[in-house]
Enzyme design. Sequence first.
Site, PDB file in Angstrom:
ATOM      1  N   HIS A  58       0.794  -1.230   0.000  1.00 34.30           N
ATOM      2  CA  HIS A  58       0.000   0.000   0.000  1.00 34.30           C
ATOM      3  C   HIS A  58       0.825   1.278   0.000  1.00 34.30           C
ATOM      4  O   HIS A  58       0.270   2.365  -0.054  1.00 34.30           O
ATOM      5  CB  HIS A  58      -0.938   0.029   1.212  1.00 34.30           C
ATOM      6  CG  HIS A  58      -0.224   0.324   2.495  1.00 34.30           C
ATOM      7  ND1 HIS A  58       0.393  -0.645   3.225  1.00 34.30           N
ATOM      8  CD2 HIS A  58      -0.003   1.483   3.149  1.00 34.30           C
ATOM      9  CE1 HIS A  58       0.954  -0.111   4.283  1.00 34.30           C
ATOM     10  NE2 HIS A  58       0.733   1.182   4.268  1.00 34.30           N
TER      11      HIS A  58
HETATM   12  C1  UD1 Z   1      -1.907   5.224   6.244  1.00 33.00           C
HETATM   13  C2  UD1 Z   1      -0.590   5.727   6.858  1.00 33.00           C
HETATM   14  C3  UD1 Z   1       0.482   4.653   6.697  1.00 33.00           C
HETATM   15  C4  UD1 Z   1       0.013   3.321   7.227  1.00 33.00           C
HETATM   16  C5  UD1 Z   1      -1.298   2.946   6.540  1.00 33.00           C
HETATM   17  C6  UD1 Z   1      -1.830   1.610   7.027  1.00 33.00           C
HETATM   18  C7  UD1 Z   1      -0.136   8.152   6.702  1.00 33.00           C
HETATM   19  C8  UD1 Z   1       0.650   9.165   5.992  1.00 33.00           C
HETATM   20  N1  UD1 Z   1      -0.105   6.911   6.176  1.00 33.00           N
HETATM   21  O1  UD1 Z   1      -1.706   5.110   4.851  1.00 33.00           O
HETATM   22  O2  UD1 Z   1       1.627   5.064   7.415  1.00 33.00           O
HETATM   23  O3  UD1 Z   1       0.979   2.334   6.958  1.00 33.00           O
HETATM   24  O4  UD1 Z   1      -2.251   3.973   6.819  1.00 33.00           O
HETATM   25  O5  UD1 Z   1      -3.043   1.312   6.473  1.00 33.00           O
HETATM   26  O6  UD1 Z   1      -0.743   8.455   7.697  1.00 33.00           O
HETATM   27  N2  UD1 Z   1      -9.224   4.532   2.787  1.00 33.00           N
HETATM   28  C9  UD1 Z   1     -10.401   3.835   2.796  1.00 33.00           C
HETATM   29  N3  UD1 Z   1     -10.862   3.409   4.014  1.00 33.00           N
HETATM   30  C10 UD1 Z   1     -10.208   3.649   5.173  1.00 33.00           C
HETATM   31  C11 UD1 Z   1      -9.003   4.357   5.119  1.00 33.00           C
HETATM   32  C12 UD1 Z   1      -8.521   4.780   3.905  1.00 33.00           C
HETATM   33  O7  UD1 Z   1     -11.036   3.616   1.780  1.00 33.00           O
HETATM   34  O8  UD1 Z   1     -10.682   3.242   6.249  1.00 33.00           O
HETATM   35  C13 UD1 Z   1      -8.706   5.017   1.497  1.00 33.00           C
HETATM   36  C14 UD1 Z   1      -8.672   6.535   1.471  1.00 33.00           C
HETATM   37  O9  UD1 Z   1      -9.810   7.048   0.913  1.00 33.00           O
HETATM   38  C15 UD1 Z   1      -7.450   6.868   0.664  1.00 33.00           C
HETATM   39  C16 UD1 Z   1      -6.583   5.635   0.797  1.00 33.00           C
HETATM   40  O10 UD1 Z   1      -7.370   4.595   1.347  1.00 33.00           O
HETATM   41  O11 UD1 Z   1      -7.746   7.064  -0.664  1.00 33.00           O
HETATM   42  C17 UD1 Z   1      -5.403   5.905   1.648  1.00 33.00           C
HETATM   43  O12 UD1 Z   1      -5.745   6.242   3.008  1.00 33.00           O
HETATM   44  P1  UD1 Z   1      -4.803   7.202   3.883  1.00 33.00           P
HETATM   45  O13 UD1 Z   1      -5.254   7.236   5.287  1.00 33.00           O
HETATM   46  O14 UD1 Z   1      -4.637   8.485   3.178  1.00 33.00           O
HETATM   47  O15 UD1 Z   1      -3.372   6.534   3.815  1.00 33.00           O
HETATM   48  P2  UD1 Z   1      -2.910   5.015   3.855  1.00 33.00           P
HETATM   49  O16 UD1 Z   1      -2.357   4.677   2.517  1.00 33.00           O
HETATM   50  O17 UD1 Z   1      -3.982   4.131   4.419  1.00 33.00           O
END
Ligand code: UD1
Length: 405
Positions: free
Chosen positions: A247
């Site tokens: 991811h």
């Molecule tokens: C975040 C953390 C990362 C961690 C990861 C574990 C930061 C900078 N990054 O990255 O360190 O390793 O979490 O999962 O804080 N999304 C969903 N549902 C959710 C959460 C996210 O659909 O419950 C989608 C969001 O819409 C977004 C993408 O996943 O488009 C990324 O989510 P985001 O929280 O921005 O970062 P992660 O890649 O999850």
Amino acid sequence: MLVDLLSPLHHNLPARAAGAPAGGRIEMHRTGVRATKPPPLRLLLVAGARPNFMKIAPLLREFRSRPDLFATRLVHTGQHYDGAMSDVFFRDLEIPKPDVHLGVGSGTHAVQTARVMEAFEKVLAADRPDWIVVVGDVNSTLACSVVAAKMAPPVKVAHVEAGLRSGDRTMPEEINRIVTDSLSDLLFTTSPDADRNLRAEGVPSRKIRRVGNVMIDTLLRFSARADASDVLERLRLRPPYALLTLHRPSNVDDEAALRRIFAALEAVAREVPILFPVHPRTVKMMDALGLRMQAAGLRLIEPLGYLDFLHLQKRARLILTDSGGIQEEASILGVPCLTLRENTERPITLSRGTNRLVGSDTRVIVAAARRILRARSGRPRPIPLWDGRAAARIAKVFAGFVKTG
Ligand code: UD1
């Protein structure tokens, strides 16, 4: 002997909430002489995203087991909000419902960070804890640390899992680590390299406490319960298999890197089935590139809960990942781990664990995977202080502040 008449244990409430005077709890001595005991330390714990929950769980349990010493509240920022990314961890790890939920959701880094800051400032202004305790390196960790440090007067910040450095400032997590550590008053570390990183950045030794790894507290506590998971039956899967997570923006948001990794996965999947619980970020990119259709040898499934995932990790022949925490878990479990990154902020998993860096080069990944599949299985090797007692050590440090005021 002191008889603690207003003990929170008596009332099942923190002393101040029970209406005790601000200066301390009144206690009756047998002789009738009144003495005072300091009030519990007021701690506000912050969790935001999936990798935070397994770190917060043992801390909360430890602090709440001593209501005479600690009055603890939990804030969930809502950075992760899906049932599969958040709720299941609260259930699996028996984390009590958060006292405050900020509900910030997704957004760009600036938007997400700003939303947490705005909402958390209100919580801090109302709550005025003695300390906030943040864990790991996600956007919520940074956002809450900045708010606490800028309150007037400042609220002290304790960072659990401090001092990790990949040396790669293109990773959002690296920026979060650097900023959080520079603002923290107390830095709890997992390994000697982290202590060295902090000292090299000018953090005074008195602020650094090496306590071990709270994530491993959770792994050891829930290991037996994870064994009881029926996830393999539900998936109709039998060992041997490889387990994959992916991811990181550097892999997933970079089309060329993602295609190189998928080419490697296709080759590895011809030798061993690869199970792939897919992160929402990765799903979006795979769909955009049409990679979901090509992932023939891969078994794509929804993200898993903690117990199911630990069950699968323990039995995997090989783990392929770009996660930080999984490098540590695989090391303690003795499962060979190939990390699909050029660097790691957790070098102890290379020197003492089962981890190996393979980047996103197709040939390097395939060759390393084949070597592992042909060798005998790995063995768990202990890492000092990764023993299930890290949260207890942290609580002991805070208990010292209660006594000294
Ligand atoms: C975040 C953390 C990362 C961690 C990861 C574990 C930061 C900078 N990054 O990255 O360190 O390793 O979490 O999962 O804080 N999304 C969903 N549902 C959710 C959460 C996210 O659909 O419950 C989608 C969001 O819409 C977004 C993408 O996943 O488009 C990324 O989510 P985001 O929280 O921005 O970062 P992660 O890649 O999850």
